[in-house]
Design a protein around this motif. Structure first.
Motif, PDB file in Angstrom:
ATOM      1  N   ALA A   1       2.427   2.181  -3.473  1.00 26.02           N
ATOM      2  CA  ALA A   1       0.475   2.379  -4.307  1.00 26.02           C
ATOM      3  C   ALA A   1       0.631   3.686  -4.237  1.00 26.02           C
ATOM      4  CB  ALA A   1       0.177   1.419  -4.173  1.00 26.02           C
TER       5      ALA A   1
ATOM      6  N   PHE B   1      -6.908  -0.764  -2.662  1.00 25.69           N
ATOM      7  CA  PHE B   1      -6.209  -0.551  -1.551  1.00 25.69           C
ATOM      8  C   PHE B   1      -6.616   0.307  -0.488  1.00 25.69           C
ATOM      9  CE2 PHE B   1      -3.468  -0.252  -5.870  1.00 25.69           C
ATOM     10  CZ  PHE B   1      -2.625  -1.441  -5.044  1.00 25.69           C
TER      11      PHE B   1
ATOM     12  N   ARG C   1      -6.981  -3.010   2.012  1.00 27.06           N
ATOM     13  CA  ARG C   1      -5.740  -3.515   2.000  1.00 27.06           C
ATOM     14  C   ARG C   1      -4.607  -3.170   3.014  1.00 27.06           C
ATOM     15  NH1 ARG C   1      -1.868  -4.844  -3.140  1.00 27.06           N
ATOM     16  NH2 ARG C   1      -4.011  -5.476  -2.882  1.00 27.06           N
TER      17      ARG C   1
ATOM     18  N   LYS D   1       0.780  -1.299   0.096  1.00 27.53           N
ATOM     19  CA  LYS D   1       0.004  -0.264   0.311  1.00 27.53           C
ATOM     20  C   LYS D   1       1.367   1.552   0.273  1.00 27.53           C
ATOM     21  CE  LYS D   1      -4.164   1.843   2.573  1.00 27.53           C
ATOM     22  NZ  LYS D   1      -5.071   1.201   3.424  1.00 27.53           N
TER      23      LYS D   1
ATOM     24  N   ALA E   1      -2.647   3.891  -5.635  1.00 27.75           N
ATOM     25  CA  ALA E   1      -3.861   3.419  -5.105  1.00 27.75           C
ATOM     26  C   ALA E   1      -4.545   4.813  -5.018  1.00 27.75           C
ATOM     27  CB  ALA E   1      -2.940   3.600  -3.112  1.00 27.75           C
TER      28      ALA E   1
END
Length: 130
Positions: free
Chosen positions: A11, A24, A27, A8, A17
């Motif tokens: 991302a 995400f 997550r 994450k 993200a």
């Protein structure tokens, strides 16, 4: 074999993200308060310098990356040391593999849609920005 999951934190840095919010949002993000921490004491001065450079270059590293980071720092430190004439192909391949495992290769960046510095991700910039 399936691709490994994108962390994450990575991302967020790459913008993935924001594009795939739903993916995400659920997550879990690892909780690492101090990040990757200081280099191991057993690393020589060149490897410790390489450790700090790699940590600055790859902001999503955390404590779970310390093993790969130690290996990458050792090899990169050997490359930086002027007293070592050359680093072999096997060592360079090991460094490349460590970067890949930490999500720090250009291929990883291209998969996430990251553009080189100065290039825009927005196609509308061509028409609206000077």
């Amino acid at each position: 074999m399936a691709r490994p999951r994108t962390p994450k934190a990575k991302a967020k840095v790459t913008g993935q993200a924001a594009v795939r919010r739903k993916k995400f949002a659920e997550r879990a993000e690892p909780t690492v308060e101090e990040g990757v921490g200081e280099p191991h004491e057993w690393l020589d001065e060149w490897a410790q310098k390489a450790w700090r450079e790699i940590v600055a270059e790859i902001p999503w590293l955390n404590a779970s990356h310390r093993g790969h980071l130690a290996i990458a720092s050792y090899v990169r430190g050997r490359m930086m040391n002027p007293q070592i004439p050359e680093v072999g192909v096997q060592a360079l391949n090991l460094l490349r593999q460590c970067y890949g495992q930490m999500g720090a290769t250009p291929a990883d960046a291209s998969k996430a849609g990251v553009k080189p510095d100065g290039e825009s991700n927005d196609p509308a910039d061509e028409f609206f920005n000077d």
